[in-house]
Structure formats: C-alpha cells, structure tokens
Enzyme design. Structure first.
Site, PDB file in Angstrom:
ATOM      1  N   CYS A  76       0.825  -1.196   0.000  1.00 24.12           N
ATOM      2  CA  CYS A  76       0.000   0.000   0.000  1.00 24.12           C
ATOM      3  C   CYS A  76       0.866   1.255   0.000  1.00 24.12           C
ATOM      4  O   CYS A  76       2.008   1.238   0.430  1.00 24.12           O
ATOM      5  CB  CYS A  76      -0.919   0.004   1.210  1.00 24.12           C
ATOM      6  SG  CYS A  76      -1.888  -1.499   1.394  1.00 24.12           S
ATOM      7  N   ARG A  79       4.058  -0.153  -6.448  1.00 28.46           N
ATOM      8  CA  ARG A  79       3.908  -1.063  -5.318  1.00 28.46           C
ATOM      9  C   ARG A  79       2.860  -2.143  -5.593  1.00 28.46           C
ATOM     10  O   ARG A  79       2.864  -3.169  -4.922  1.00 28.46           O
ATOM     11  CB  ARG A  79       3.471  -0.276  -4.072  1.00 28.46           C
ATOM     12  CG  ARG A  79       4.548   0.628  -3.519  1.00 28.46           C
ATOM     13  CD  ARG A  79       3.973   1.558  -2.464  1.00 28.46           C
ATOM     14  NE  ARG A  79       5.028   2.309  -1.790  1.00 28.46           N
ATOM     15  CZ  ARG A  79       5.412   2.104  -0.543  1.00 28.46           C
ATOM     16  NH1 ARG A  79       4.830   1.178   0.177  1.00 28.46           N
ATOM     17  NH2 ARG A  79       6.364   2.821   0.004  1.00 28.46           N
ATOM     18  N   TRP A 112      -3.474  -2.537  -1.375  1.00 29.49           N
ATOM     19  CA  TRP A 112      -3.418  -3.936  -1.811  1.00 29.49           C
ATOM     20  C   TRP A 112      -4.203  -4.734  -0.786  1.00 29.49           C
ATOM     21  O   TRP A 112      -3.865  -4.759   0.387  1.00 29.49           O
ATOM     22  CB  TRP A 112      -1.964  -4.410  -1.893  1.00 29.49           C
ATOM     23  CG  TRP A 112      -1.863  -5.850  -2.308  1.00 29.49           C
ATOM     24  CD1 TRP A 112      -1.746  -6.930  -1.495  1.00 29.49           C
ATOM     25  CD2 TRP A 112      -1.898  -6.368  -3.641  1.00 29.49           C
ATOM     26  NE1 TRP A 112      -1.695  -8.091  -2.240  1.00 29.49           N
ATOM     27  CE2 TRP A 112      -1.786  -7.774  -3.549  1.00 29.49           C
ATOM     28  CE3 TRP A 112      -2.018  -5.776  -4.902  1.00 29.49           C
ATOM     29  CZ2 TRP A 112      -1.775  -8.584  -4.675  1.00 29.49           C
ATOM     30  CZ3 TRP A 112      -2.005  -6.591  -6.015  1.00 29.49           C
ATOM     31  CH2 TRP A 112      -1.893  -7.972  -5.903  1.00 29.49           C
ATOM     32  N   ASN A 125      -0.897   1.405   6.272  1.00 27.48           N
ATOM     33  CA  ASN A 125      -0.166   0.286   5.684  1.00 27.48           C
ATOM     34  C   ASN A 125       0.181  -0.684   6.795  1.00 27.48           C
ATOM     35  O   ASN A 125       0.546  -0.256   7.893  1.00 27.48           O
ATOM     36  CB  ASN A 125       1.140   0.759   5.040  1.00 27.48           C
ATOM     37  CG  ASN A 125       0.928   1.644   3.840  1.00 27.48           C
ATOM     38  OD1 ASN A 125      -0.183   1.794   3.357  1.00 27.48           O
ATOM     39  ND2 ASN A 125       2.003   2.246   3.370  1.00 27.48           N
ATOM     40  N   GLY A 126       0.116  -1.976   6.538  1.00 27.16           N
ATOM     41  CA  GLY A 126       0.522  -2.951   7.529  1.00 27.16           C
ATOM     42  C   GLY A 126      -0.625  -3.809   8.015  1.00 27.16           C
ATOM     43  O   GLY A 126      -1.698  -3.863   7.409  1.00 27.16           O
ATOM     44  N   GLU A 167      20.352 -21.483  -0.867  1.00 27.06           N
ATOM     45  CA  GLU A 167      20.332 -20.023  -0.854  1.00 27.06           C
ATOM     46  C   GLU A 167      20.803 -19.476   0.489  1.00 27.06           C
ATOM     47  O   GLU A 167      21.543 -18.489   0.551  1.00 27.06           O
ATOM     48  CB  GLU A 167      18.923 -19.523  -1.176  1.00 27.06           C
ATOM     49  CG  GLU A 167      18.707 -18.024  -1.025  1.00 27.06           C
ATOM     50  CD  GLU A 167      19.462 -17.185  -2.032  1.00 27.06           C
ATOM     51  OE1 GLU A 167      19.442 -15.949  -1.880  1.00 27.06           O
ATOM     52  OE2 GLU A 167      20.092 -17.743  -2.959  1.00 27.06           O
ATOM     53  N   LYS A 192      23.991 -16.982   1.020  1.00 24.22           N
ATOM     54  CA  LYS A 192      23.903 -15.667   1.663  1.00 24.22           C
ATOM     55  C   LYS A 192      24.912 -15.555   2.804  1.00 24.22           C
ATOM     56  O   LYS A 192      25.569 -14.525   2.968  1.00 24.22           O
ATOM     57  CB  LYS A 192      22.493 -15.425   2.198  1.00 24.22           C
ATOM     58  CG  LYS A 192      21.469 -15.101   1.148  1.00 24.22           C
ATOM     59  CD  LYS A 192      21.733 -13.731   0.548  1.00 24.22           C
ATOM     60  CE  LYS A 192      21.034 -13.588  -0.798  1.00 24.22           C
ATOM     61  NZ  LYS A 192      21.655 -14.342  -1.882  1.00 24.22           N
ATOM     62  N   GLU A 248      28.463 -15.291   1.440  1.00 21.18           N
ATOM     63  CA  GLU A 248      28.659 -14.062   0.672  1.00 21.18           C
ATOM     64  C   GLU A 248      29.038 -12.884   1.562  1.00 21.18           C
ATOM     65  O   GLU A 248      29.937 -12.110   1.224  1.00 21.18           O
ATOM     66  CB  GLU A 248      27.377 -13.696  -0.091  1.00 21.18           C
ATOM     67  CG  GLU A 248      27.196 -14.381  -1.416  1.00 21.18           C
ATOM     68  CD  GLU A 248      25.955 -13.896  -2.134  1.00 21.18           C
ATOM     69  OE1 GLU A 248      26.035 -13.701  -3.352  1.00 21.18           O
ATOM     70  OE2 GLU A 248      24.903 -13.697  -1.490  1.00 21.18           O
ATOM     71  N   HIS A 269      25.133 -39.484   3.831  1.00 21.02           N
ATOM     72  CA  HIS A 269      25.985 -39.996   2.762  1.00 21.02           C
ATOM     73  C   HIS A 269      27.273 -39.177   2.644  1.00 21.02           C
ATOM     74  O   HIS A 269      27.730 -38.896   1.526  1.00 21.02           O
ATOM     75  CB  HIS A 269      25.225 -39.995   1.434  1.00 21.02           C
ATOM     76  CG  HIS A 269      24.039 -40.907   1.430  1.00 21.02           C
ATOM     77  ND1 HIS A 269      24.149 -42.276   1.505  1.00 21.02           N
ATOM     78  CD2 HIS A 269      22.707 -40.635   1.393  1.00 21.02           C
ATOM     79  CE1 HIS A 269      22.941 -42.819   1.498  1.00 21.02           C
ATOM     80  NE2 HIS A 269      22.049 -41.849   1.438  1.00 21.02           N
ATOM     81  N   LYS A 326      27.722  -6.603  -8.117  1.00 16.03           N
ATOM     82  CA  LYS A 326      26.274  -6.775  -8.268  1.00 16.03           C
ATOM     83  C   LYS A 326      25.926  -7.407  -9.609  1.00 16.03           C
ATOM     84  O   LYS A 326      25.058  -8.262  -9.686  1.00 16.03           O
ATOM     85  CB  LYS A 326      25.590  -5.407  -8.143  1.00 16.03           C
ATOM     86  CG  LYS A 326      24.076  -5.497  -8.096  1.00 16.03           C
ATOM     87  CD  LYS A 326      23.613  -6.257  -6.871  1.00 16.03           C
ATOM     88  CE  LYS A 326      22.117  -6.431  -6.839  1.00 16.03           C
ATOM     89  NZ  LYS A 326      21.705  -7.332  -5.752  1.00 16.03           N
TER      90      LYS A 326
END
Length: 607
Positions: free
Chosen positions: A2, A27, A74, A98-99, A479, A483, A486, A502, A602
């Site tokens: 929102c 948004r 939304w 919002n929220g 992932e 992260k 990284e 294994h 990036k």
C-alpha cells in the site's frame, strides 16, 4: 504494497495527492482513495481499480481543500471493494494505513460492545473507530491519536486527519516505513520518499515507534515513549531519491524489509484484473506441446530456478532441467525440438547467462528472459521478456530480487499448469489466492527479526555452518548457505537433508551450527529423522519451522524459531526471509561490509 500520502499544502490537495499516489503505483494495488478537508469538513472519494478510476471520480465530484490524505491499497483484510478501500472514516476522523493490526478483532469486539458499527472487513476501520471513541471521551485530536496508537499491536504506518482541523496531520510508524517531507508553510508525509519528490527534497525518516504531528508551521516528532525527539533532515537529490537507505543501516536491510511491497508489485503485474488467473507475456506459447523447459541461471537466480523446477513439475507436470549457465554454455547440450529455454538474471547482463541465451536461440528454442532490468541486453535479445519488478537492488547479496524471481516463477508455473490442462479455473483461482497471501505472511515473518538476530549472533562465532532442507526447502538451504558465505565469509554449505548421512554428517560437531528449514509438510517425518541423526552426533540444530514443526521438536533442538503457517506454494518466501536475516545479522555481528562484500559485484558481466 500500500501507499500513503498526506499533505498540508498551499495548493489544492487533490491533484497533489493523485500525482504522488501515481509515483507509488509500482507497489501494486487494487483500490485508491482520498480524504480532504474543505472549510474544516472532511469528505472522501474512493474507487476500486487503477488510480485513473479515482481521478475520474474526483473530476466528476471535486474535492476542494488544501489538507488531505491519500492511499493506494493492496487487499489483505477483505477483498478489493469500495467499502474496504482507504481512507477509512468514523465520525470526525479519517485514517490511511499500511501494515497489519494483529489485535484488530479484539479491539473490534470491544468497540462493537460499546455500540460502534463497521461497514468494512478491514483492520484499518478499527483504527478510525478507536480514535473516534477516544475523541468521544473528550480527548483532543493529538491525545486521541496517541491513545489509539498505544492500543495497536502489529506493523503499521498511519496518517490521521480530523474534522475541524485543516492545519493538522498526525502520523505514526511501527514496522512499516514513513517519511516526513518539509516545506515552507506546508508539510507532507509519505510511505516512500519518491512520493514526495515533486513537493520537497527535504525529508526525515520516522524511526521505529515514532509518531509525528504536522502543521503548516512545523513538525513535532515523538518517540515510542512519548518523548519529543529530533530526526535528521536530509536533502535528497530527486534523481537518487529512490536509492537511499532510509532509516536502515544498510541497503541489504532496507531491501529485506521492502520485500512485501516488492512481491505485491510483482504479483500485481502477473495476475488478471479480477485476480482469478495468471496473465503474462508467455501465455501465447503452446505449453501443452512443449516437451521440456530448460532454465539457465547463475548464483541466487539458479536457486530461484530450483524452486521453480519443483513447482513446474509438481503443479504443471512439465519436465524441467535447470542448468548453471557457466557449465551450460560449454557443454553444448542437445535441446529438444519445440523446446523453451528461460534464462534468469537480475541485471539482465550476466555474461554466462547471456551466452546461454544466444546458444538456445541458435538451437531454435523459444527463449524467455526473466529479468529485473527491462532495458538490459537479455531483455532485448530474448523472444519474450518477463520482468520481475523488484526495483533497484543496491545490496550485492540479492534479497528482494531473489524472492521476486521465485514469485514470478511460481506464477508462471500456475499459468503453465492451466495451459497444460493440469488445473481448471477453480484450481488456478485457489493458487492465485494462495500467492496473494505472500505479502502479508512475509510482513509477519519480518516482524520476527529480533529472533533471527539473536540466533545470528551465535552463528557469527562459527567457522562453518550447514543448512538442511528437503523438497522446496532444499533450494532454500542452498540459498541460505550462499547468503551466509557471501557477506560473513563463514564457510557454509546447503544439503538435501536426506543426503546428510551420505558423507556430510562427517562434518557435524558441537561447534558447527546446523540451520534446518523444516515446515511440517509431507516430508517432515523424514526431515525429523535426519535431524535426529545429526543431533545424535552432538550437532547443534537451529530449527526454522512452522507451529506444528516447532511444537514437535522444540524440546530436542538447540534453538527454534516459529514462522507463520503457510501453504506449500507460499512457504519458500518466508524461509527466504529467515535465511536472509540470519546472514545479515551475522554479518553485522562480525563487522563485515554487508552491502559490498569482498570480491563480489552486483552485476557479473565477465566469465
């Protein structure tokens, strides 16, 4: 998700609000509205659909006045209807929000018992009604707003306006961003600095728990304890306003917190106006005749593709091969006639992925490019471009681009399933509705940040870490390990939990934390057995799971963090947030350069 804008202006407010809301359209939203004071009297206009519908309504039924609030919504609590659209009003007060207000049902019951009625299904109307009840007790506007805010639990950005007070806006934030813009004899508030760019370049960010009183003459800010505070005023160049860290210490933190908005925006671009079906540029492909989909990517995009493979094979029954671009381009694999190759890249410039695209085109494949930058080389060269709509991502370690990729790939799987006859209209609608819960559930997961921070401080002391998962959680384990290494430089590996015995179980000892991603799904019993094998070797298991998983194993594991319950299509988004926060806070604890980790860039435009 929102968008909020509020103005105490010198010029008519309606056009200013509409223009600013237009800057927040990225948004994603399904309704919009304004509330403006004219002669000290509140009036409202609300419309379902795009902002143009609200603009047409205001043109037919003008809203004079120079003070007002606007909102793009939304839908979360209740569908996209005019009654559910913001601003919400009760008597002399109107509010935009919002929220998520977690205790709204409790407040609503109390207010109903006191004789107040409700016309919407939203949690936001409860805020307006609660504030009106405070005014009815004789409190002035400022005290009534403060008393209302004090009773709210959850995440919110709020802005109030009041009958008879054209010189007053009151706003507050907890868990959802809010920016105050400073002018000369006028002041502004917005949920995003870009919304205020045409009004002022002098802004200050409200911090967690702050609430502010805006008048024509100035701004007074209070912290969560009610103390008067000052916040740094920044002069922001309009061409860079979208790329500042706001109140966050690092871009990565900002981008983790942006994910509910990003996912809402991406979803808005992938579903039909009636929110019943997936609609995208790849719909023209005869998916029923496609023998195989080949997906090629690098790094975090490869793990997003791994999630997509599970869904496309399970939901759409389409065979999928996922390939690491740097290997694919040199192996020169045979590609099936009438096949489709999709390349995935945040920047759209990744050299190995671009080379894979060119190889696929040379083999006569239909090519799709899933990218964040629609002006990139991959976007220009692919037959069909599928934008992920993540917005600029500054942190080198991808967060919002990863989850936006997963969202778009999940939506694509739903569309392909319908085109292949694996689901009917009702099935597609059910899956779209499930995807529509992602922004809310991600917001609830983000609210658990202090628990992830506490776990991360312990992980930061380790030299090695293991991430385990099964099914859809396996790529999330990969992932999570990526992260962590990284940005913390801690050696980390992700494994399918069934493979731990294994070989990798040899790495288990008391000093190596094991992060287990374990929703209570069809594979949970197998996952629990794998974890008990690890704990039998004195492994320190940190369980990230839903309520049922944590209830079953909390007494056995080293640490447990309970995520919101979510369907299988939704779960990867929540566990992505979890592993992002673990990596981020471990990096902060270690003092590494979070946004620009060593040796990384990036956009990888070399081999």
């Amino acid at each position: 998700m929102c968008g909020i804008v509020g103005v105490i202006a010198k010029e008519p407010a309606a056009q200013m609000l509409l223009a600013s809301l237009g800057k927040l359209e990225y948004r994603g939203y399904d309704s919009a509205g304004l509330a403006i004071l004219e002669g000290g009297v509140l009036d409202r206009r609300r419309a379902v659909g795009k902002l143009s519908a609200l603009a047409q309504l205001v043109a037919r039924q003008p809203l004079p006045g120079t003070t007002g609030i606007g909102h793009t919504r939304w839908a979360t609590h209740g569908g996209p209807t005019e009654a559910n659209a913001h601003p919400h009003r009760c008597g002399p007060v109107a509010v935009v929000h919002n929220g998520i207000i977690e205790n709204y049902l409790e407040l609503k019951r109390d207010l109903a018992a006191a004789g107040y009625g409700f016309e919407s299904q939203t949690d936001t109307e409860v805020i307006a009604t609660l504030c009106a009840s405070m005014l009815a007790r004789g409190l002035d506007c400022e005290d009534a707003a403060a008393a209302t805010i004090a009773k709210l639990r959850g995440a919110y950005a709020l802005c109030f306006v009041f009958d008879g007070r054209p010189d007053l806006l009151i706003c507050a934030r907890r868990g959802s961003p809010l920016v105050v813009g400073l002018g000369d004899g006028e002041n502004f508030v917005g949920s995003d600095a870009i919304a205020l760019a045409s009004m002022t370049n002098r802004i200050c960010y409200l911090e967690e728990g702050d609430w502010a009183v805006l008048t024509r003459d100035g701004v007074r800010i209070h912290d969560a304890a009610g103390n008067s505070v000052t916040r740094e005023v920044q002069t922001v160049a309009l061409d860079t306003i979208i790329a500042d860290k706001g109140q966050h210490r690092h871009f990565m933190a900002k981008e983790i917190h942006e994910q509910p908005s990003v996912i809402a925006r991406a979803l808005g671009s992938w579903i039909s106006d009636d929110r019943h079906r997936v609609a995208c540029a790849a719909e023209g492909i005869d998916w029923a005749r496609i023998p195989r989909l080949t997906v090629v990517a690098c790094g975090t995009a490869f793990y997003a593709a791994h999630v997509a493979k599970v869904w496309m094979e399970r939901v759409a029954r389409l065979p999928v091969e996922i390939e690491i671009a740097s290997e694919f381009r040199y192996r020169e694999p045979p590609l099936p006639a009438r096949g489709v190759t999709m390349v995935v890249s945040q920047s759209g410039e990744t050299a190995d992925t671009l080379a894979a695209l060119r190889y696929a085109k040379a083999q006569g494949q239909v090519t799709l490019g899933l990218v964040n930058v629609t002006t990139s080389t991959i976007a220009r060269e692919a037959d069909i471009v599928l934008p992920i709509h993540a917005g600029p991502e500054i942190g080198v370690a991808s967060t919002k681009a990863f989850t936006a990729m997963v969202l778009c790939l999940s939506a694509l799987a739903v569309m392909i399933a319908r085109k292949r006859g694996e689901i009917d209209g009702a099935g597609e609608r059910a899956l779209v509705e499930m995807l529509s819960t992602v922004p809310r559930l991600m917001s609830e997961t983000i609210a658990l940040e202090p628990q992830f921070e506490a776990l991360a401080r312990d992980i930061a002391e380790a030299k090695d870490a293991l991430f385990l998962g099964r099914g859809l959680m396996y790529p999330l384990a990969l992932e999570g390990a990526l992260k962590l290494k990284e940005i913390t430089y801690i050696h980390a590996e992700g494994y399918a939990a069934g493979e731990i015995k294994h070989g990798p179980i040899a790495l288990v000892d008391e000093a190596t934390p094991i992060i287990a991603l374990a929703p209570h799904d069809a594979l949970f019993e197998k996952m629990a057995s794998n974890l008990r094998e690890v704990m039998g070797r004195k492994g320190r298991v940190a369980l990230i799971g839903d309520g049922a998983a944590c209830r079953e194993m909390a007494d056995e594991v080293w640490r447990a963090i309970t995520l919101p319950d979510a369907g299988p299509l939704v779960a990867p988004f929540l566990y992505a947030v979890a592993v992002q926060f673990i990596a981020y806070h471990a990096a902060v604890a270690k003092g590494t350069d979070v946004d620009q980790p060593r040796n990384l860039a990036k956009s990888v435009t070399v081999e």
